[in-house]
Design an enzyme around this catalytic site. Structure first.
Site, mmCIF file in Angstrom:
data_model
loop_
_atom_site.group_PDB
_atom_site.id
_atom_site.type_symbol
_atom_site.label_atom_id
_atom_site.label_comp_id
_atom_site.label_asym_id
_atom_site.label_seq_id
_atom_site.Cartn_x
_atom_site.Cartn_y
_atom_site.Cartn_z
ATOM 1 N N PRO A 4 1.525 7.748 -0.857
ATOM 2 C CA PRO A 4 2.275 8.464 -1.896
ATOM 3 C C PRO A 4 3.751 8.088 -1.995
ATOM 4 O O PRO A 4 4.476 8.719 -2.768
ATOM 5 C CB PRO A 4 2.122 9.931 -1.470
ATOM 6 C CG PRO A 4 1.989 9.872 0.026
ATOM 7 C CD PRO A 4 1.260 8.591 0.324
ATOM 8 N N GLY A 5 4.205 7.114 -1.235
ATOM 9 C CA GLY A 5 5.537 6.592 -1.499
ATOM 10 C C GLY A 5 6.616 7.015 -0.519
ATOM 11 O O GLY A 5 7.800 6.775 -0.776
ATOM 12 N N CYS A 14 0.893 -1.176 0.000
ATOM 13 C CA CYS A 14 0.000 0.000 0.000
ATOM 14 C C CYS A 14 0.919 1.210 0.000
ATOM 15 O O CYS A 14 1.179 1.821 1.030
ATOM 16 C CB CYS A 14 -0.878 -0.018 1.250
ATOM 17 S SG CYS A 14 -2.021 -1.404 1.295
ATOM 18 N N ASP A 41 -5.298 -3.974 -6.470
ATOM 19 C CA ASP A 41 -5.784 -4.272 -5.132
ATOM 20 C C ASP A 41 -4.891 -5.385 -4.590
ATOM 21 O O ASP A 41 -4.874 -6.494 -5.146
ATOM 22 C CB ASP A 41 -7.255 -4.729 -5.208
ATOM 23 C CG ASP A 41 -7.839 -4.995 -3.830
ATOM 24 O OD1 ASP A 41 -7.073 -5.365 -2.909
ATOM 25 O OD2 ASP A 41 -9.052 -4.813 -3.664
ATOM 26 N N LYS A 60 7.396 5.770 2.395
ATOM 27 C CA LYS A 60 8.135 4.617 2.947
ATOM 28 C C LYS A 60 8.792 3.812 1.834
ATOM 29 O O LYS A 60 9.854 3.226 2.033
ATOM 30 C CB LYS A 60 7.202 3.755 3.806
ATOM 31 C CG LYS A 60 6.634 4.545 4.987
ATOM 32 C CD LYS A 60 5.787 3.700 5.896
ATOM 33 C CE LYS A 60 5.023 4.568 6.878
ATOM 34 N NZ LYS A 60 3.910 5.328 6.231
ATOM 35 N N CYS A 104 -1.402 4.256 10.712
ATOM 36 C CA CYS A 104 -1.234 5.549 11.392
ATOM 37 C C CYS A 104 -2.491 5.776 12.250
ATOM 38 O O CYS A 104 -3.184 6.772 12.089
ATOM 39 C CB CYS A 104 -0.980 6.676 10.406
ATOM 40 S SG CYS A 104 -2.220 6.832 9.123
HETATM 41 C C1 LIG Z 1 -1.552 4.719 4.761
HETATM 42 S S1 LIG Z 1 -1.619 4.919 3.051
HETATM 43 C C2 LIG Z 1 -0.006 4.421 2.585
HETATM 44 C C3 LIG Z 1 1.066 5.451 2.846
HETATM 45 C C4 LIG Z 1 2.395 5.082 2.212
HETATM 46 N N1 LIG Z 1 2.837 3.769 2.624
HETATM 47 C C5 LIG Z 1 3.479 6.084 2.503
HETATM 48 O O1 LIG Z 1 4.251 5.892 3.458
HETATM 49 O O2 LIG Z 1 3.596 7.084 1.783
HETATM 50 C C6 LIG Z 1 -2.590 3.565 2.578
HETATM 51 C C7 LIG Z 1 -2.673 3.330 1.075
HETATM 52 O O3 LIG Z 1 -3.347 2.096 0.869
HETATM 53 C C8 LIG Z 1 -3.992 2.156 -0.373
HETATM 54 N N2 LIG Z 1 -4.942 1.023 -0.404
HETATM 55 C C9 LIG Z 1 -6.147 0.929 0.185
HETATM 56 N N3 LIG Z 1 -6.680 -0.281 -0.028
HETATM 57 C C10 LIG Z 1 -5.774 -0.973 -0.774
HETATM 58 C C11 LIG Z 1 -5.748 -2.287 -1.331
HETATM 59 N N4 LIG Z 1 -6.755 -3.134 -1.154
HETATM 60 N N5 LIG Z 1 -4.670 -2.653 -2.056
HETATM 61 C C12 LIG Z 1 -3.640 -1.788 -2.250
HETATM 62 N N6 LIG Z 1 -3.625 -0.538 -1.750
HETATM 63 C C13 LIG Z 1 -4.669 -0.138 -1.020
HETATM 64 C C14 LIG Z 1 -4.590 3.540 -0.394
HETATM 65 O O4 LIG Z 1 -4.841 3.953 -1.725
HETATM 66 C C15 LIG Z 1 -3.480 4.357 0.292
HETATM 67 O O5 LIG Z 1 -2.657 4.951 -0.679
#
Ligand SMILES: C[S@@+](CC[C@H](N)C(=O)[O-])C[C@H]1O[C@@H](n2cnc3c(N)ncnc32)[C@H](O)[C@@H]1O
Length: 464
Positions: free
Chosen positions: A282-283, A279, A329, A285, A401
């Site tokens: 915006p990248g 997930c 997904d 991590k 978070c």
């Molecule tokens: C907490 S954010 C991630 C932040 C990111 N890891 C960072 O540090 O910049 C959660 C992300 O999960 C994505 N997301 C939600 N459900 C998902 C799924 N089933 N599969 C993949 N990504 C998913 C959302 O679009 C969102 O961008």
């Protein structure tokens, strides 16, 4: 949900007049009251007024419960939504301690703004605001009896925090009212912490280290536009809260667990290691992982939101880092997995964002109680789908978070019950529930640092 009122587009030279900022801030507040994200609304706001509108709307959303209670006390009958939003905006900004503007200026400008959109309501708005100023002490004191007005969070949110954190819930609510620090992650390909602090100093930007637990994190005394940061465009630093900077070293093994058995090897993952960021957008991590591994990971960054993935690409590009980026997904592994198991998986799962309310003051008003079990279900589905993709001996870092236990420790306890081949590795600091409190014993902040980190949860799961 009603349609979102759009930011007013009229271009103007010089500093924007306060009535324009108030009108737009109140539209932003009304959009949130209608269930829309403030971040999305602000992204469509004209650049010349965005900083001002953001500052005002953040303040108002932090005081919204109080402003609603006072408005209802003075004028029990609900005014039309846009008039109400303007009233609430002005009341919140006239709250004791929030006075960035002279009171009479604020009232005059609020009345000016309402005259432009609902001329018949100008007298009413003027009367409510002037009465508030006359009786402010008594009205503010009376509002304290209403928990939503006192803590500026919905009642269900307060109840959940009280259940999860009986000793800390009030501190957590108060922490959410603070302005967050701007924290940077220094790119080790260009500078160590001291080197970048020196460059910040040369640029006249005061900053300090976030603490020993966060070896790449510096906290600015005052937030700055990123363009003012030395080498930002060339990837010398990124904006990232200190608690988010714990993920990459935990997953890659640069901070080994405390419960290593005698002779147990805990390799640091680097060049060639196959890593999934499930997930990623915006990248923040994703980039940190590759930064720490010297750009050598065989890295796949997934996200369900194709639009947000663009930000991952931009971040990797700015930092001159590699990685495959794919919209999918993560639960639907048949659609995207090539069958090669991963050495490590980061699951930074979608969550309530209850740990980052300082940065997103709209979140508390947008969430509904039912959202929390629904999100916990998605988190559990993601864990179930990704666990089989991990090599034996591999690691999965689960992160949210959130400060809610159902998205953190409860989620992982249930997972461990279901999976005999999973073990949660132990850390003295920087894992488990990290609460955004100044006196959180788990945090290792520099003495005198005004900073407290965002709320987070981390569990490092090790596959037998
Ligand atoms: C907490 S954010 C991630 C932040 C990111 N890891 C960072 O540090 O910049 C959660 C992300 O999960 C994505 N997301 C939600 N459900 C998902 C799924 N089933 N599969 C993949 N990504 C998913 C959302 O679009 C969102 O961008």
């Amino acid at each position: 949900m009603s349609s979102v009122p759009s930011p007013k587009n009229a271009a103007s030279g010089g500093a924007p007049p306060l009535h324009r900022l108030l009108a737009n801030a109140s539209d932003a507040v009304q959009a949130v009251r209608d269930g829309h994200s403030l971040t999305d609304w602000l992204s469509r706001c004209p650049a010349e007024i965005r900083p001002g509108v953001q500052a005002l709307s953040f303040t108002v959303l932090r005081r919204l419960g109080a402003a609603q209670a006072v408005r209802a006390a003075i004028a029990p009958k609900n005014p039309p939504p846009r008039v109400d939003a303007l009233l609430l905006t002005a009341l919140a900004l006239l709250w004791p301690g929030e006075s960035a503007y002279a009171e009479h200026t604020l009232v005059d400008q609020a009345v000016h703004a309402v005259r432009q959109r609902a001329p018949n309501s100008a007298g009413f708005v003027n009367a409510v605001l002037r009465r508030f100023l006359r009786e402010r002490e008594a009205l503010v004191a009376a509002a304290q009896a209403d928990p939503v007005a006192r803590f500026n969070h919905p009642r269900w949110w307060q109840d959940r925090l009280r259940t999860d954190w009986p000793a800390a819930w009030e501190g957590l609510l108060q922490a959410n009212q603070q302005k967050p620090p701007m924290t940077l992650r220094v790119n080790p390909a260009h500078d160590d912490l001291d080197g970048y602090l020196a460059r910040l100093g040369e640029a006249g930007i005061a900053a300090h280290p976030a603490g020993a637990l966060f070896p790449q994190a510096v906290v600015l005394d005052e937030p700055r536009p990123v363009q003012a940061l030395p080498g930002f465009d060339d990837g010398h630093a990124s904006v990232q809260d200190a608690s988010a900077q714990l993920a990459a070293p935990l997953l890659l093994g640069q901070r080994p667990p405390q419960d290593l058995a005698p002779g147990e090897d805990w390799p640091v993952l680097g060049a060639g290691a196959r890593v999934l960021d499930a997930c990623a957008a915006p990248g923040g991590k994703t980039a940190h992982l590759q930064e720490l591994a010297g750009n050598g990971l065989d890295l796949l960054a997934l996200d369900a939101d194709a639009k947000r993935l663009e930000r991952v690409r931009q971040n990797l590009q700015r930092l001159r880092l590699e990685g495959a980026v794919r919209a999918a997904d993560a639960r639907d592994t048949a659609a995207w997995w090539d069958g090669r198991a991963f050495d490590a998986i980061l699951l930074d799962a979608p969550c309530s964002a209850s740990g980052i309310v300082r940065r997103h003051p709209d979140v508390r008003w947008l969430r509904r109680p039912d959202d929390i079990p629904a999100l916990a279900r998605i988190q559990s589905e993601l864990l179930e789908a990704l666990w089989p993709l991990l090599k034996p001996g591999g690691r999965l870092l689960y992160a949210t978070c959130s400060v809610f236990r159902s998205e953190g420790q409860d989620q992982i306890d249930a997972f461990l019950q279901r999976h005999g081949d999973a073990r949660s590795r132990q850390f003295d600091q920087g894992a488990g529930h990290l609460l955004p409190l100044a006196d959180n014993a788990r945090q290792d902040l520099a003495p005198g640092a005004a900073a407290v980190t965002d709320g987070f949860y981390y569990a490092l799961l090790h596959k037998a």
